[in-house]
Structures are given as structure tokens and as C-alpha cells.
Design a protein around this motif. Structure first.
Motif, PDB file in Angstrom:
ATOM      1  N   ARG A   6       0.726  -1.331   0.084  1.00  0.00           N
ATOM      2  CA  ARG A   6      -0.031  -0.025   0.111  1.00  0.00           C
ATOM      3  C   ARG A   6       0.844   1.426  -0.108  1.00  0.00           C
ATOM      4  O   ARG A   6       0.786   2.118  -0.886  1.00  0.00           O
ATOM      5  N   GLU A   8       4.056   1.514  -0.787  1.00  0.00           N
ATOM      6  CA  GLU A   8       4.853   1.951  -2.039  1.00  0.00           C
ATOM      7  C   GLU A   8       4.165   2.619  -3.021  1.00  0.00           C
ATOM      8  O   GLU A   8       4.676   3.303  -3.950  1.00  0.00           O
ATOM      9  N   ARG A   9       2.538   2.025  -3.158  1.00  0.00           N
ATOM     10  CA  ARG A   9       1.944   2.705  -4.279  1.00  0.00           C
ATOM     11  C   ARG A   9       1.078   3.969  -3.933  1.00  0.00           C
ATOM     12  O   ARG A   9       0.365   4.029  -4.500  1.00  0.00           O
ATOM     13  N   LEU A  14       1.895  14.667  -5.869  1.00  0.00           N
ATOM     14  CA  LEU A  14       2.717  14.655  -7.171  1.00  0.00           C
ATOM     15  C   LEU A  14       3.637  15.834  -7.292  1.00  0.00           C
ATOM     16  O   LEU A  14       3.437  16.692  -7.157  1.00  0.00           O
ATOM     17  N   HIS A 100       0.535   7.135 -23.330  1.00  0.00           N
ATOM     18  CA  HIS A 100       1.224   6.775 -22.279  1.00  0.00           C
ATOM     19  C   HIS A 100       1.488   7.700 -21.353  1.00  0.00           C
ATOM     20  O   HIS A 100       1.351   7.631 -20.044  1.00  0.00           O
ATOM     21  N   LYS A 104      -2.191  10.136 -17.664  1.00  0.00           N
ATOM     22  CA  LYS A 104      -1.705  10.083 -16.115  1.00  0.00           C
ATOM     23  C   LYS A 104      -2.096  11.384 -15.558  1.00  0.00           C
ATOM     24  O   LYS A 104      -2.520  12.325 -16.238  1.00  0.00           O
ATOM     25  N   PRO A 105      -2.159  11.360 -14.281  1.00  0.00           N
ATOM     26  CA  PRO A 105      -2.861  12.420 -13.633  1.00  0.00           C
ATOM     27  C   PRO A 105      -2.226  13.742 -13.280  1.00  0.00           C
ATOM     28  O   PRO A 105      -1.718  14.013 -12.267  1.00  0.00           O
ATOM     29  N   ILE A 106      -1.609  14.006 -14.450  1.00  0.00           N
ATOM     30  CA  ILE A 106      -0.881  15.363 -14.466  1.00  0.00           C
ATOM     31  C   ILE A 106      -1.458  16.381 -15.295  1.00  0.00           C
ATOM     32  O   ILE A 106      -2.012  16.189 -16.581  1.00  0.00           O
TER      33      ILE A 106
ATOM     34  N   ALA B 145       5.848   4.976 -16.329  1.00  0.00           N
ATOM     35  CA  ALA B 145       4.358   5.117 -15.819  1.00  0.00           C
ATOM     36  C   ALA B 145       4.220   5.475 -14.190  1.00  0.00           C
ATOM     37  O   ALA B 145       3.600   6.277 -13.920  1.00  0.00           O
ATOM     38  N   GLN B 149       2.760   8.788 -12.177  1.00  0.00           N
ATOM     39  CA  GLN B 149       1.553   8.405 -11.406  1.00  0.00           C
ATOM     40  C   GLN B 149       1.992   9.069 -10.240  1.00  0.00           C
ATOM     41  O   GLN B 149       1.081   9.269  -8.863  1.00  0.00           O
ATOM     42  N   ALA B 157       7.578  -0.544  -7.187  1.00  0.00           N
ATOM     43  CA  ALA B 157       6.382  -0.670  -7.852  1.00  0.00           C
ATOM     44  C   ALA B 157       6.163  -1.559  -9.221  1.00  0.00           C
ATOM     45  O   ALA B 157       5.553  -2.357  -9.599  1.00  0.00           O
ATOM     46  N   ARG B 160       7.342  -5.317  -9.075  1.00  0.00           N
ATOM     47  CA  ARG B 160       6.179  -5.983  -8.639  1.00  0.00           C
ATOM     48  C   ARG B 160       5.171  -5.926  -9.831  1.00  0.00           C
ATOM     49  O   ARG B 160       4.825  -7.260 -10.179  1.00  0.00           O
ATOM     50  N   THR B 161       4.875  -5.200 -10.681  1.00  0.00           N
ATOM     51  CA  THR B 161       3.914  -5.211 -11.639  1.00  0.00           C
ATOM     52  C   THR B 161       4.482  -6.120 -12.818  1.00  0.00           C
ATOM     53  O   THR B 161       3.796  -6.885 -13.292  1.00  0.00           O
ATOM     54  N   VAL B 193       0.256  -0.287 -12.718  1.00  0.00           N
ATOM     55  CA  VAL B 193       1.172   0.091 -11.910  1.00  0.00           C
ATOM     56  C   VAL B 193       0.771   0.637 -10.799  1.00  0.00           C
ATOM     57  O   VAL B 193       1.254   0.594  -9.322  1.00  0.00           O
ATOM     58  N   GLU B 195      -2.235   0.319  -9.466  1.00  0.00           N
ATOM     59  CA  GLU B 195      -3.355  -0.622  -9.152  1.00  0.00           C
ATOM     60  C   GLU B 195      -4.577   0.205  -9.032  1.00  0.00           C
ATOM     61  O   GLU B 195      -5.516   0.786  -8.091  1.00  0.00           O
TER      62      GLU B 195
END
Lengths: 257, 356
Positions: A6, A8-9, A14, A100, A104-106, B145, B149, B157, B160-161, B193, B195
Motif C-alpha cells: 500500500r 509503496e503505491r 505529485l 502513455h 496520467k494524473p498530471i 508510468a 503516477q 512498484a 512488482r507489476t 502499476v 493499481e
């Protein structure tokens, strides 16, 4: 799902500077890895070779300023910027790799800014030394000539970012950035702004000349805009960047379904 | 009017991911010919679901790519089935905020998808185009990516992915050297990546070999059981049948059917069919068929016998008996219109009021 995972992600706050550096690095790698970049490097070397030939021929033309204007400011600078500027964003949009980055949330301006910066920097990296070498070869090493050469080099350096911004914006706005950009540099910058007085306020070539005339020894460059060239170049970069960011935030995928 | 294949049409449809509100189904059913037909009812969708399309249309000039589609999706795997050019990619791009809806609303987690980059925290998109920055290694691509994010530890991350999609062995090679299936998997890794609770995949199994396909199906299934909303497009019936809980059938920009797979399978096989029959005595067989209630008509032209029947399975049950009773030997029985295309077309016209 473990606690470590959790963490790590964790959707961290940002850091937009990191994001822009990341996008800039990928853009630069993409641009430098293309065969077109080598060709455009050769193109930027053309005025240097020309200067070398003039040197070897033993003649030394008196007028350095028109040579640099013709060889660098109105040909090599816009065309090098055209290639890098349209490739920085346009080629990624065309081949689909941009998706890609876009998903992304930017904010989209954070994508545009590094693209502009990389396109401008790579253009400057080629055109700045080309200007200095060409100037020294054609003009020689007199104090006045060196002053003039460096004045042009610095003006061209700033001009690289103006042109870079324009061409990045063009490729955000249209899928034919390269063609429209070429038409713009040849018709608007090349023909019209030379012929029509009123258009000079909107000509990057004129800004570059203005900046060069400000920096150069008195009376060696004639310019309409003069030292306003700096201000106008700055305004152009800001306005065009805003347009590019707006266009990219409304970007619609060019689907061929 | 035949029963709709929407939610609840089948008793076992309780866990169906795709849900089309009755109003939406009605709207589709009542709008047969073109966009000019008045649509009597407003579509009602469940706005609390992660994915909501509310009467969404998208046109390019005069071409309608997506035509008044409404549905909402919750947790589970939904297959978006339709032939090439049906509007699947357009629909996914609308959901991913890469296209502006010409009409209607697209909501992701309650927010409009268009011009809202924050939805990408919740979405992972796997586009159909293979394009990936070819000079990056697979690992660098996934880490890119993760960085964009804003993940706290992008390297971990990504690792792992990459392991999740079974690409650890090739992760340090440039993407340009990858096979089609490998590119597909690295794209999926990049989309996963962070999740995201929602995963959109455009033709994800293209180019994968059977083993990779099975592995990817297992992966998607396990993600769905952990509460994710997964929507994938495909033009291959079997892929959708094997993987999806719910199904959306799209044809010519319209939602042709939605709901449980078995229901749609039944609709597809029980539609009127035409068969071409070759036998030792076509003429006698033709008249024998005429006595059968399952047969609408039989025609003998240019020494070819074609038989029109009301439903596929009914005919296949009787054909051998009829031939035997008539003393005729069958050489060949072949359906003439079994392309997926005609199946879709049938579903659309059927919903448009049974005009066939």
C-alpha cells in the motif's frame, strides 16, 4: 494486500518538477535516437562548412551580419527548430506513444513545458555553436566581428526557444505540424515579414535580429524592433506555450477506427 | 416483443457486471432506423457505479461512431464485443477521456472523463496500438508510468507489476525488441502499476500465444475478484465467453445487447438461419422439409438447395431424421450466414423492433 505494498503505491503528492524532468528525459532520448537528428546535425553544420570554404578560398567578405542572417537566422534556425519542435510532441501523438504520457494524473501544461524546453535546448545546442563557428570563420577574430558573432549567437539561442515553442504548439494543434510549420517558416518568416513592414512585430526572425542588434557593436545590425526583441520573444514564448497547453488539454485521439 | 437480454433476464445473472437500465434498453429498442427517430424515454443508469455512460454519442462530421449508448458498470469483468469498426475503440477512448463526447455524459468515479486528468489515478488504459517508446527497456517504460503516477517507490512498484505479468525475464531489454505479445504485457504492466480500480483494455489478447492468453485471463480474473472494474474489448466471441461476467455487444455504434453471456449466446444461436444443403436427391428433400414446422421455406435454384429455418438448434436436430425418412443421403449441411457480422446485425435489428 500487504501494508508495505500500500505504502509503496501510495498516491504521493505529485511532484510536478520530478514529472517534468522525467518527461523531458524521455523526450530528449527519443529525439536523440532518431536518424533525422543526425541529418539535422549535418544541416546545422552546413553554414560552418560554407564558412570554412570561404576561409580556404582566401576571400573575406566584409559583411558578416547579412551572412549570419541569411545562413543562420532565416534558414538553419527555423528548420532545426521545426524538426525538433514537431518531433518532441507531434511524432509521439502520431505514433501513439503519447497516450502513455497523456493518461496520467498530471496537468497537460506539465507535459507541454518539458517538451518545449527539450525542443528549444536541442535546437540551441546545435545552432549556438554553429553560429559561433560560422561567424568566426567568415568574420575573423577582430574585436568587432567577435562581438557581432556572439550577439547573433545569444539572439539565436533565445530564438531557438521561441521557434521550439511555436512548433510544439503547432503539433499539439494539428496533425500536420511539420507541413504547416514548414509553410510558416518559408512563407511568413521567409517572405512576408521581409516584404511587409507591419508583420515584423509578429516575426521571430525580426525578434532575433532585434536582440542581436541590441547586443552587437553599434550600427552593425539594422532592426525594426530593436531591444524590444527581448520582450517580444519572451511574450511569444509565454503566449505560444499557453496555447500549446490549452490545445493539449483538449487533445482528442486521432482514431482510425 | 422478445425478452430483453438485459440484467435479470436470466436467473443466473445476479453477478453480472454490465447493467443496462430498462429505460436505456427501451431507448435503443425504439430507435430503429436512424438518429432522427424520437427516443421516448430517458435512459436511467446507476450514477454511483465507477463507470457511467449516460446517452453518449460521438460523431466525426457526419459519421456516427457511437450512437446514444447508456450503461453503467461495477466490479467484475465486462466484455465489449463487436466487429471491427463497430465503435469499441471510440467507446474506450471516450471512457479514458481521450475523446470529447458529442452528446451525453461519461463519468469515471462520478467525475466527467473529458478534460479531467485526475481520473487517471483511477484508470489504467491499455490501448490497442502497440506503440511504446521503443528505446526504453520494459522496466524503464513501467517505471516511467509509475513516476508519472507519482508513486512513492516507482522502482519497487514497477518490479512488482512486471513480475505480475510474467515479464521479469525480459524487463531489461529494449521494448523495440519485444514480440507483439510481450509488448501487450508490458503495456498492461504499465497500466496496472498504480493499481487502478478501473482497467480499460482495447483488444488485449491480440498477438498473445495461447499460454500467455490463459495467464492474462487468470490475472484479469484475480483482479476482478479483488473488486476491480474491468472492461475489455474484443471481436472474438470465445475470448469474451471465457473471461467476461457480463457482456456489451456493440454494432455500428449502437449497443445491440447487454447482460449475461449465456442469454446472448442463446439469442445468437436461436435466430433464423439459412442453410445450404447438398444431398443425393435435393428435390425430394426440399419437399420433405416443407412438411416440417421448423422450416420456413426451401428453395431449389441452380441445383442448390437452400433452407430457411426458424432456429439453428431446432433444424440441426431434425435434418438427419427428415433425410432418412425421405430416403435421401445428405452430403453437406452448411449455415450460409454464420459470420459474426450477421449475428451482430441480427441483434441490432431484433432490438430495433423485430423488423426481420
Amino acid at each position: 494486500m500487504s501494508a508495505g505494498r500500500r505504502d509503496e503505491r501510495r498516491p504521493a503528492q505529485l511532484n510536478l518538477v520530478d514529472v517534468m524532468v522525467t518527461i523531458g528525459a524521455v523526450t530528449a532520448r527519443g529525439l536523440l535516437g532518431r536518424r533525422r537528428t543526425i541529418l539535422i546535425g549535418l544541416f546545422a553544420a552546413a553554414p560552418v562548412l560554407l564558412g570554412l570554404l570561404i576561409r580556404l578560398g582566401g576571400t573575406r567578405p566584409g559583411a558578416l551580419s547579412p551572412s549570419l542572417e541569411g545562413l543562420i537566422v532565416s534558414s538553419v534556425l527555423p528548420l532545426v527548430a521545426l524538426v525538433f519542435g514537431t518531433a518532441a510532441l507531434g511524432s509521439e501523438l502520431d505514433d501513439g506513444t503519447a497516450v502513455h504520457i497523456l493518461t496520467k494524473p498530471i496537468p497537460r501544461w506539465a507535459i507541454v513545458v518539458p517538451k518545449l524546453a527539450v525542443a528549444g535546448s536541442l535546437t540551441a545546442l546545435l545552432v549556438f555553436p554553429a553560429t559561433i563557428l560560422t561567424g568566426l570563420l567568415i568574420g575573423g577574430t577582430g574585436a568587432r566581428q567577435i562581438g557581432l558573432t556572439f550577439a547573433f549567437a545569444i539572439a539565436v539561442l533565445i530564438g531557438s526557444f521561441v521557434y521550439g515553442a511555436i512548433f510544439v504548439a503547432l503539433s499539439a494543434a494539428t496533425s500536420r505540424g511539420l507541413v504547416i510549420g514548414l509553410a510558416y517558416s518559408l512563407l511568413w518568416e521567409g517572405l512576408l515579414s521581409g516584404a511587409l513592414k507591419g508583420t515584423q512585430l509578429f516575426s521571430v526572425r525580426e525578434y532575433v535580429k532585434g536582440m542581436a542588434s541590441t547586443l552587437a557593436p553599434q550600427g552593425s545590425v539594422t532592426s525594426v524592433v530593436g531591444s524590444f526583441g527581448f520582450l517580444l520573444a519572451l511574450i511569444a514564448i509565454v503566449v505560444v506555450s499557453l496555447i500549446a497547453a490549452m490545445r493539449l488539454s483538449r487533445y482528442e485521439i486521432r482514431a482510425a477506427e | 416483443m422478445a425478452a430483453l437480454p438485459a440484467e435479470g433476464a436470466d436467473g443466473a445473472g445476479g453477478d453480472v457486471g454490465a447493467r443496462v437500465a430498462d429505460g436505456a434498453a427501451d431507448a435503443v429498442r425504439r430507435a430503429p432506423a436512424g438518429p432522427s427517430m424520437p427516443i421516448a424515454q430517458l435512459a436511467v443508469v446507476d450514477p454511483s457505479q465507477p463507470i457511467v455512460l449516460d446517452r453518449v454519442s460521438r460523431w466525426y462530421g457526419n459519421v456516427v461512431a457511437v450512437n446514444d449508448i447508456s450503461f453503467s458498470l461495477g466490479a467484475g469483468i465486462t466484455g465489449l464485443l463487436g466487429p471491427n469498426g463497430a465503435g469499441k475503440s471510440t467507446l474506450l477512448h471516450l471512457l479514458a477521456g481521450l475523446l470529447r463526447p458529442s452528446a451525453g455524459r461519461v463519468l469515471i468515479g462520478g467525475r466527467p472523463a473529458w478534460r479531467e486528468p485526475s481520473i487517471y489515478r483511477e484508470i489504467g488504459l491499455v490501448p490497442e496500438r502497440e506503440a511504446v517508446h521503443a528505446f526504453l527497456t520494459g522496466r524503464a517504460f513501467v517505471e516511467l508510468a509509475a513516476r508519472l503516477q507519482g508513486l512513492a517507490d516507482p522502482v519497487a512498484a514497477a518490479a512488482r507489476t512486471i513480475a505480475t505479468v510474467d515479464m521479469a525475464g525480459a524487463a531489461d531489454r529494449a521494448v523495440g525488441t519485444y514480440s507483439k505479445g510481450m509488448r501487450q504485457r508490458i503495456k498492461i504492466a504499465a497500466a496496472l502499476v498504480h493499481e487502478p480500480p478501473i482497467l480499460l483494455l482495447d483488444e488485449p489478447f491480440n498477438g498473445m500465444d495461447p499460454r500467455q492468453r490463459l495467464h492474462m485471463m487468470d490475472l484479469l480474473r484475480s483482479m476482478a475478484t479483488r473488486g476491480r472494474t474491468i472492461l475489455f474489448s474484443s471481436h472474438i466471441l470465445e475470448e469474451v465467453e471465457r473471461l467476461a461476467d457480463g457482456i456489451l455487444v456493440i454494432y455500428a455504434g449502437r449497443l445491440a445487447a447487454a447482460g449475461d453471456f449465456r442469454e446472448i449466446r442463446r439469442l445468437m444461436t436461436d435466430r433464423p438461419h439459412t442453410f445450404r444443403v447438398r444431398s443425393s436427391d435435393d428435390r425430394r428433400l426440399a419437399s420433405a422439409f416443407m412438411a416440417e414446422p421448423a422450416v420456413f421455406g426451401s428453395e431449389l435454384r441452380d441445383e442448390r438447395l437452400t433452407v430457411r429455418v426458424s432456429e439453428f438448434s431446432g433444424f440441426t436436430r431434425i435434418v438427419a431424421r427428415v433425410a432418412r425418412d425421405a430416403g435421401v443421403r445428405l452430403f453437406e449441411v452448411a449455415p450460409t450466414d454464420d459470420s459474426l457480422e450477421s449475428v451482430f446485425e441480427y441483434l441490432v435489428t431484433r432490438r430495433a423492433g423485430g423488423r426481420r
